[in-house]
Design a protein around this motif. Structure first.
Motif, PDB file in Angstrom:
ATOM      1  N   GLU B 149     117.258  65.912  66.242  1.00  0.00           N
ATOM      2  CA  GLU B 149     117.512  67.322  65.915  1.00  0.00           C
ATOM      3  C   GLU B 149     116.927  67.711  64.558  1.00  0.00           C
ATOM      4  N   PHE B 150     116.583  66.690  63.776  1.00  0.00           N
ATOM      5  CA  PHE B 150     116.122  66.912  62.403  1.00  0.00           C
ATOM      6  C   PHE B 150     115.011  67.966  62.352  1.00  0.00           C
ATOM      7  N   GLY B 151     113.945  67.721  63.124  1.00  0.00           N
ATOM      8  CA  GLY B 151     112.772  68.600  63.086  1.00  0.00           C
ATOM      9  C   GLY B 151     113.093  70.027  63.497  1.00  0.00           C
ATOM     10  N   PRO B 152     113.652  70.215  64.713  1.00  0.00           N
ATOM     11  CA  PRO B 152     113.964  71.575  65.152  1.00  0.00           C
ATOM     12  C   PRO B 152     114.856  72.316  64.156  1.00  0.00           C
ATOM     13  N   LEU B 153     115.815  71.617  63.564  1.00  0.00           N
ATOM     14  CA  LEU B 153     116.684  72.266  62.584  1.00  0.00           C
ATOM     15  C   LEU B 153     115.883  72.736  61.368  1.00  0.00           C
ATOM     16  N   ALA B 154     114.985  71.839  60.902  1.00  0.00           N
ATOM     17  CA  ALA B 154     114.182  72.175  59.724  1.00  0.00           C
ATOM     18  C   ALA B 154     113.306  73.396  59.996  1.00  0.00           C
ATOM     19  N   LEU B 155     112.846  73.536  61.241  1.00  0.00           N
ATOM     20  CA  LEU B 155     111.982  74.663  61.596  1.00  0.00           C
ATOM     21  C   LEU B 155     112.722  75.987  61.468  1.00  0.00           C
ATOM     22  N   ARG B 156     114.047  75.936  61.617  1.00  0.00           N
ATOM     23  CA  ARG B 156     114.832  77.174  61.587  1.00  0.00           C
ATOM     24  C   ARG B 156     115.040  77.700  60.166  1.00  0.00           C
ATOM     25  N   LEU B 189     117.029  70.504  54.876  1.00  0.00           N
ATOM     26  CA  LEU B 189     116.132  69.634  55.655  1.00  0.00           C
ATOM     27  C   LEU B 189     114.673  70.052  55.474  1.00  0.00           C
ATOM     28  N   ALA B 190     114.430  71.340  55.527  1.00  0.00           N
ATOM     29  CA  ALA B 190     113.054  71.815  55.356  1.00  0.00           C
ATOM     30  C   ALA B 190     112.559  71.476  53.952  1.00  0.00           C
ATOM     31  N   GLY B 191     113.457  71.610  52.971  1.00  0.00           N
ATOM     32  CA  GLY B 191     113.096  71.266  51.594  1.00  0.00           C
ATOM     33  C   GLY B 191     112.779  69.801  51.465  1.00  0.00           C
ATOM     34  N   LEU B 192     113.540  68.981  52.187  1.00  0.00           N
ATOM     35  CA  LEU B 192     113.294  67.537  52.162  1.00  0.00           C
ATOM     36  C   LEU B 192     111.915  67.222  52.752  1.00  0.00           C
ATOM     37  N   CYS B 193     111.585  67.867  53.865  1.00  0.00           N
ATOM     38  CA  CYS B 193     110.267  67.660  54.478  1.00  0.00           C
ATOM     39  C   CYS B 193     109.157  68.021  53.491  1.00  0.00           C
ATOM     40  N   ASP B 194     109.305  69.181  52.841  1.00  0.00           N
ATOM     41  CA  ASP B 194     108.295  69.604  51.872  1.00  0.00           C
ATOM     42  C   ASP B 194     108.153  68.572  50.755  1.00  0.00           C
TER      43      ASP B 194
END
Lengths: 359, 324
Positions: B149-156, B189-194
């Motif tokens: 779910e990590f990715g889809p959540l980050a996309l939101r 999560l999105a911040g973590l990806c960045d």
């Protein structure tokens, strides 16, 4: 019984051991070299050194500890400068003091200054100061000094003919025959640029040179180039690099990047070494700008996990071979095209080019 | 049916690929290694045997990954290859003309630069494992969300939170702090990806010329959040190939095809699934190096040894592939 002088198998041992050994032998002093690096020896060094020191210095302390109770003197020359307007790394300069202050019960050290920075300075002053500790006869010192120069000359010649410092250093007479023939047994030529005390220490380098040879690579090092040549190559830098050892590495790297028979370059740096981090960057920039040759930068640390290095080395050699084969294929097609063109223009097939192209 | 087997034994996952003569993937298996590489290989082979038609013949085996030597000894591999080369081989076959490969696995990350179909440069992460799969796993577990779910959540996320990505330890404490401040999970999560992408490009990708087409592979490529973060940072389209998580194994299978073009395979058959393998070790007392020697035994018989510096133990066995 003759006096025993201990020489640690570390730092500039790999450059100057034959010279030092010849000098002491001529004075009738017995030379004892510390044992080859082992994990136990390195750990002793790590425990007794300040944390800020680099890995080679920590290792050198381990070698001093190995000699401690076996010799009358330990030879730790204070190497300030080995050439005019150049310096040796400051950690070498302070090394005798570091040893004296961190190792309890260390015996007498021979820590005479060797400083060739200024005009008219001579190595002889250094050797005279050392020699005076063992004899009062200046003629004897003078003879030993000349013998030491001769030993160094032969050592350099042996390295230039393809021997590796680690192989010639343990003997005082480095007369290796057929070395060049054997050294060219592999299918790719890889230049390995790094401090000799990293490269030739089999433990610290994790047998880098042997691994390369086993994988079919011929190893070329900076020491195999005449000193003048490395210096001249290093002059491409906008400003003179005043660290002797790193200047040599840079010069050698530039030389090997240009040489058509060298297929790849590996730069070996030790973790925590200031000059290395800079030469690494300079070499990398040069490679990116002027050379299409593969470059691998390896950083050695005190860890003993070999898997990381093995993976990188294997991948590097794969890359080197892949690109060489491609270049060979391209060269073969061009020669074929040239042969074909020659055929077209002359009307009759030119047999000599034909044979060449068929190869 | 004939085909080639590629096995990639990594720190986190063990992947198997069965590739047909024509180079297409017929079957792929993605398993968690769970610290037991031998078991994982046996489990994978068992699953593969059940999934393939009964008359299937393996005509070549290649192994790769950090457990490649182990897997190679057990299966009788025709080729044992490092993961950098296998990833490059697979990507350049799947995406012709690829110039940059971003690969993030469980414990390591690498970048491979190709020019004219040939590897021109590569780099692997050094001591720092920040931003690799196991760190993402760990953070997902801490936030109580499934890694899927990590990715889809980050996309939101609409406003990604700024997170320090220099070091995994600092990133974690920074994330906890942001949570306590009340930021929502998507933005964290999105911040973590960045942050991880930034860290990757600054460390692994330092000084590398990243040119399109760019391929993103390895287990982490499953994370659409990471893919988008790369797209944002590089301002380029990022391709995630269909078999992104087994590319190493696919490359190994391709190399096995090449290696067996003129000789028969050394594959020891699916029977090895039921055999008893045991990996043990001992500290050699021959010298102060005290090497930790690894010993692989099959039903009480030693079949491989490595880890000794001098060759005292590994040299005792006659081996085709010398492991040093």
């Amino acid at each position: 019984m003759s006096l025993k002088v201990g020489i640690p198998r570390a730092l500039l041992y790999y450059y100057y051991f034959p010279q030092w050994a010849a000098f002491f032998n001529h004075l009738g002093v017995q030379v004892v070299v510390s044992r080859e690096t082992t994990r136990g020896l390195l750990e002793k060094g790590l425990r007794s050194t300040v944390d800020e020191a680099c890995l080679p210095v920590k290792l050198a302390v381990g070698h001093v500890l190995d000699l401690r109770d076996r010799v009358d003197y330990i030879f730790l020359p204070r190497l300030v400068s080995m050439a005019r307007r150049e310096y040796i790394c400051p950690k070498f300069l302070g090394f005798p003091d570091m040893v004296r202050n961190t190792i309890d019960g260390i015996g007498p050290l021979i820590d005479c200054n060797l400083d060739l920075y200024r005009k008219n300075s001579s190595q002889y002053d250094f050797f005279y100061a050392v020699g005076k500790m063992f004899t009062r006869n200046p003629v004897k010192i003078r003879r030993a000094y000349h013998a030491s120069l001769e030993a160094l000359r032969r050592h350099c010649l042996a390295m230039e003919s393809g021997a590796l410092a680690g192989e010639t250093a343990p003997e005082t007479t480095p007369a290796h025959q057929n070395r060049t023939g054997e050294a060219r047994a592999g299918d790719v030529n890889v230049a390995v640029i790094g401090h000799p005390y990293n490269l030739y220490d089999r433990f610290i380098s994790m047998n880098l040179i042997k691994r390369l040879k086993e994988n079919g690579a011929n190893v070329l090092t900076a020491e195999q180039l005449p000193e003048q040549m490395a210096r001249r190559e290093a002059q491409r830098l906008p400003k003179k690099l005043f660290w002797t050892l790193n200047q040599r590495m840079i010069g050698a790297a530039y030389h090997y990047f240009e040489r058509p028979d060298v297929h790849g370059v590996i730069h070996v740096a030790s973790f925590g070494c200031g000059p290395d981090s800079m030469t690494g960057e300079l070499i990398e920039r040069y490679a990116r700008k002027w050379s299409r040759k593969p470059l691998l930068i390896l950083t050695l640390d005190e860890h003993t996990g070999e898997a990381g290095m093995v993976t990188r080395l294997e991948a590097f050699l794969d890359m080197v071979r892949w690109r060489r084969n491609l270049a060979d294929a391209a060269a073969a097609t061009t020669t074929k095209i040239i042969a074909k063109k020659a055929e077209e223009t002359t009307g009759a097939p030119d047999t000599s080019t034909g044979v060449f192209a068929a190869k | 049916m004939y085909g080639y087997l590629g096995i990639d034994v990594g720190s986190v996952s063990t992947n198997l690929v069965f590739m047909g003569e024509d180079g297409t993937v017929k079957h792929s298996i993605y398993l968690r290694t769970r610290g037991k590489p031998i078991e994982a290989v046996q489990r994978g082979l068992k699953m593969l045997k059940e999934a393939l038609p009964p008359q299937t013949k393996i005509t070549g085996v290649g192994t790769t990954g950090s457990g490649r030597h182990l897997a190679g000894v057990i299966t009788g591999a025709d080729i044992i290859k490092n993961e950098i080369t296998t990833h490059a081989i697979a990507a350049s076959n799947v995406v012709p003309g690829v110039q940059t490969i971003l690969e993030i696995g469980g414990q390591d990350s690498k970048i491979i630069i190709l020019r004219n179909g040939v590897v021109a440069d590569f780099a692997m992460n050094t001591v720092c494992a920040a931003g690799t799969g196991s760190f993402l796993d760990q953070q997902a577990a801490r936030l109580n969300i499934d890694i899927e779910e990590f990715g889809p959540l980050a996309l939101r996320s609409r406003v990604p939170v700024q997170i320090a990505g220099r070091c995994a330890v600092f990133a974690e404490s920074d994330m906890i702090h942001k949570q306590q401040m009340g930021y929502n999970v998507e933005d964290i999560l999105a911040g973590l990806c960045d942050a991880l992408v930034r860290n990757y490009l600054n460390n692994v990708g330092k000084g590398k010329e990243i040119l399109p087409p760019v391929v993103f592979q390895g287990g982490v490529a499953a994370n659409v959040g990471m893919k988008r973060a790369f797209e944002k940072a590089l301002d380029m389209e990022i391709h995630v190939p269909p078999y992104f998580n087994v590319m190493g194994a696919l490359g190994a299978a391709m190399l096995a095809r090449e290696a067996t073009s003129r000789k028969n395979t050394g594959f020891r058959g699916f029977g090895i699934v039921d055999r008893d393998f045991y990996a043990g070790g001992f500290a050699c007392d021959g010298c102060p190096n005290v090497c930790e020697v690894v010993e692989i035994t099959e039903s009480g018989r030693v079949i491989a040894r490595w880890g000794d510096r001098c060759g005292r133990w590994s040299g005792l066995l006659e081996q085709k592939e010398k492991i040093s």
